[in-house]
Design a protein around this motif. Structure first.
Motif, PDB file in Angstrom:
ATOM      1  N   UNK A  51       0.867  -1.164   0.000  1.00 60.31           N
ATOM      2  CA  UNK A  51       0.000   0.000   0.000  1.00 60.31           C
ATOM      3  C   UNK A  51       0.906   1.216   0.000  1.00 60.31           C
ATOM      4  N   UNK A  52       0.872   1.958  -1.087  1.00 66.19           N
ATOM      5  CA  UNK A  52       1.711   3.155  -1.165  1.00 66.19           C
ATOM      6  C   UNK A  52       1.097   4.250  -0.307  1.00 66.19           C
ATOM      7  N   UNK A  53       1.878   4.848   0.567  1.00 68.86           N
ATOM      8  CA  UNK A  53       1.349   5.908   1.432  1.00 68.86           C
ATOM      9  C   UNK A  53       0.993   7.151   0.621  1.00 68.86           C
ATOM     10  N   UNK A  54       0.072   7.938   1.159  1.00 68.66           N
ATOM     11  CA  UNK A  54      -0.377   9.146   0.462  1.00 68.66           C
ATOM     12  C   UNK A  54       0.772  10.055   0.063  1.00 68.66           C
ATOM     13  N   UNK A  68       9.052   4.954  -9.555  1.00 64.80           N
ATOM     14  CA  UNK A  68       7.900   4.182  -9.088  1.00 64.80           C
ATOM     15  C   UNK A  68       8.350   2.874  -8.439  1.00 64.80           C
ATOM     16  N   UNK A  69       9.350   2.236  -9.030  1.00 61.67           N
ATOM     17  CA  UNK A  69       9.906   1.012  -8.448  1.00 61.67           C
ATOM     18  C   UNK A  69      10.487   1.296  -7.065  1.00 61.67           C
ATOM     19  N   UNK A  75       7.884   0.864   0.132  1.00 55.73           N
ATOM     20  CA  UNK A  75       6.669   0.406   0.798  1.00 55.73           C
ATOM     21  C   UNK A  75       6.797  -1.039   1.282  1.00 55.73           C
ATOM     22  N   UNK A  76       7.592  -1.831   0.565  1.00 59.61           N
ATOM     23  CA  UNK A  76       7.826  -3.221   0.978  1.00 59.61           C
ATOM     24  C   UNK A  76       8.890  -3.313   2.059  1.00 59.61           C
ATOM     25  N   UNK A  77       9.633  -2.238   2.243  1.00 61.26           N
ATOM     26  CA  UNK A  77      10.679  -2.239   3.246  1.00 61.26           C
ATOM     27  C   UNK A  77      11.975  -2.870   2.784  1.00 61.26           C
TER      28      UNK A  77
END
Length: 80
Positions: A51-54, A68-69, A75-77
């Protein structure tokens, strides 16, 4: 970028072949418009399990395949 991510992007980039989708490739130049950006966001969240944060939903995040990658990896850490 992994091959699965490139394949995902290619579904939304009407002017691109997979070999044109490089880290510095402009997503806009390859055919991504604002409506497709939203669809791509949902596909990324579903396919990549993130889930990409705002705060990551910016024009600069969607500027290139590499940016974007990087947001997906963040987001995956991981640092891939």
């Amino acid at each position: 970028m992994n091959p699965e991510f490139v394949a995902l992007l290619s579904r939304f980039l009407k002017y691109a072949t997979p070999d044109q989708i490089t880290a510095d490739a402009s997503l806009h130049d390859l055919g991504l418009d604002s409506m497709q950006s939203i669809e791509l966001l949902f596909a990324i969240e579903d396919d990549c399990g993130v889930s990409l944060p705002d705060e990551a939903l910016t024009e600069s995040t969607f500027a290139t395949a590499g940016s974007l990658w990087a947001a997906v990896c963040n987001a995956r850490g991981d640092a891939s």
